[in-house]
Design a protein around this motif. Sequence first.
Motif, PDB file in Angstrom:
ATOM      1  N   ASN A  24      34.021  44.423   5.662  1.00 49.55           N
ATOM      2  CA  ASN A  24      35.024  43.846   4.698  1.00 49.55           C
ATOM      3  C   ASN A  24      35.681  45.007   4.252  1.00 49.55           C
ATOM      4  O   ASN A  24      35.243  45.829   3.520  1.00 49.55           O
ATOM      5  CB  ASN A  24      34.171  43.169   3.591  1.00 49.55           C
ATOM      6  CG  ASN A  24      35.212  42.625   2.671  1.00 49.55           C
ATOM      7  OD1 ASN A  24      36.335  42.690   2.565  1.00 49.55           O
ATOM      8  ND2 ASN A  24      34.763  42.152   1.573  1.00 49.55           N
ATOM      9  N   PRO A  25      37.074  45.222   4.769  1.00 47.57           N
ATOM     10  CA  PRO A  25      37.808  46.349   4.336  1.00 47.57           C
ATOM     11  C   PRO A  25      37.875  46.630   2.684  1.00 47.57           C
ATOM     12  O   PRO A  25      37.978  47.559   2.458  1.00 47.57           O
ATOM     13  CB  PRO A  25      39.127  46.007   5.000  1.00 47.57           C
ATOM     14  CG  PRO A  25      38.714  45.213   6.313  1.00 47.57           C
ATOM     15  CD  PRO A  25      37.684  44.414   5.923  1.00 47.57           C
ATOM     16  N   PHE A  91      39.522  60.827  11.208  1.00 47.86           N
ATOM     17  CA  PHE A  91      38.615  59.745  10.922  1.00 47.86           C
ATOM     18  C   PHE A  91      38.409  59.060   9.480  1.00 47.86           C
ATOM     19  O   PHE A  91      38.692  58.000   9.254  1.00 47.86           O
ATOM     20  CB  PHE A  91      37.158  60.089  11.654  1.00 47.86           C
ATOM     21  CG  PHE A  91      36.257  58.895  11.213  1.00 47.86           C
ATOM     22  CD1 PHE A  91      35.993  58.148  12.330  1.00 47.86           C
ATOM     23  CD2 PHE A  91      35.325  58.810  10.081  1.00 47.86           C
ATOM     24  CE1 PHE A  91      34.947  57.111  12.113  1.00 47.86           C
ATOM     25  CE2 PHE A  91      34.668  58.178  10.000  1.00 47.86           C
ATOM     26  CZ  PHE A  91      33.981  57.063  11.171  1.00 47.86           C
ATOM     27  N   GLY A  92      38.409  60.088   8.671  1.00 43.03           N
ATOM     28  CA  GLY A  92      38.221  59.920   7.196  1.00 43.03           C
ATOM     29  C   GLY A  92      39.667  59.131   6.676  1.00 43.03           C
ATOM     30  O   GLY A  92      39.483  58.302   5.838  1.00 43.03           O
ATOM     31  N   ALA A  93      40.954  59.570   7.063  1.00 43.86           N
ATOM     32  CA  ALA A  93      42.056  59.001   6.821  1.00 43.86           C
ATOM     33  C   ALA A  93      42.010  57.484   7.308  1.00 43.86           C
ATOM     34  O   ALA A  93      42.784  56.818   6.645  1.00 43.86           O
ATOM     35  CB  ALA A  93      43.196  59.884   7.122  1.00 43.86           C
ATOM     36  N   GLY A  94      41.810  57.436   8.384  1.00 42.16           N
ATOM     37  CA  GLY A  94      41.922  56.048   9.223  1.00 42.16           C
ATOM     38  C   GLY A  94      40.910  55.061   8.202  1.00 42.16           C
ATOM     39  O   GLY A  94      41.188  53.845   8.037  1.00 42.16           O
ATOM     40  N   VAL A 120      41.241  48.220  16.046  1.00 37.67           N
ATOM     41  CA  VAL A 120      40.751  48.646  17.419  1.00 37.67           C
ATOM     42  C   VAL A 120      41.862  49.062  18.235  1.00 37.67           C
ATOM     43  O   VAL A 120      41.316  50.006  19.096  1.00 37.67           O
ATOM     44  CB  VAL A 120      39.649  47.163  17.889  1.00 37.67           C
ATOM     45  CG1 VAL A 120      39.339  47.457  19.243  1.00 37.67           C
ATOM     46  CG2 VAL A 120      38.712  47.311  17.034  1.00 37.67           C
ATOM     47  N   VAL A 121      42.865  48.454  18.199  1.00 40.90           N
ATOM     48  CA  VAL A 121      44.008  48.846  19.183  1.00 40.90           C
ATOM     49  C   VAL A 121      44.480  50.260  18.982  1.00 40.90           C
ATOM     50  O   VAL A 121      44.464  51.067  19.764  1.00 40.90           O
ATOM     51  CB  VAL A 121      45.266  48.027  19.152  1.00 40.90           C
ATOM     52  CG1 VAL A 121      46.518  48.564  19.634  1.00 40.90           C
ATOM     53  CG2 VAL A 121      44.818  46.530  19.656  1.00 40.90           C
ATOM     54  N   ALA A 122      44.339  50.651  17.763  1.00 42.32           N
ATOM     55  CA  ALA A 122      44.848  51.921  17.397  1.00 42.32           C
ATOM     56  C   ALA A 122      43.641  52.736  17.633  1.00 42.32           C
ATOM     57  O   ALA A 122      43.931  54.061  18.037  1.00 42.32           O
ATOM     58  CB  ALA A 122      45.220  51.999  15.806  1.00 42.32           C
TER      59      ALA A 122
END
Length: 143
Positions: A24-25, A91-94, A120-122
Amino acid sequence: MKNLLTFLAGLGFGIGLIISGMTNPAKVIGFLDLFGQWDPSLMFVMIGAIFVTFFGFRFIEKKKTTYFEEPLHLSGKTHINKDLVVGSILFGAGWAIAGLCPGPALVALGSGNQKAIIFVVAMLSGMYIHDHPYKKVFSESVV
């Protein structure tokens, strides 16, 4: 038997990610929002993951093969370099922007979650860029 056990382990992991809220974002972003309306509930997930990882790696580092007697491939890299630092920041920023990291994103993908699809595409695009143009240009610094 190997495929069945692998499937069951992945299913268990995926169910754990769903139950914990990691897919859950909004919940993940709430956990990362330290100066807003911080939701500390995912801290228990992190503590559990650290506990399992700490003891799990101590156990598997002593073995030379997997449960199915296949070679065990561990990275063995122990030094911090520029690529690791840059990759960690990205990774952390994403994770902070999307509220997803790779494992939960793949689980959320199964539900058709639009954020997971974009993520997932990114992610796959970033992996392709790293493995092709980046390595060719910066091959001397990539280990």
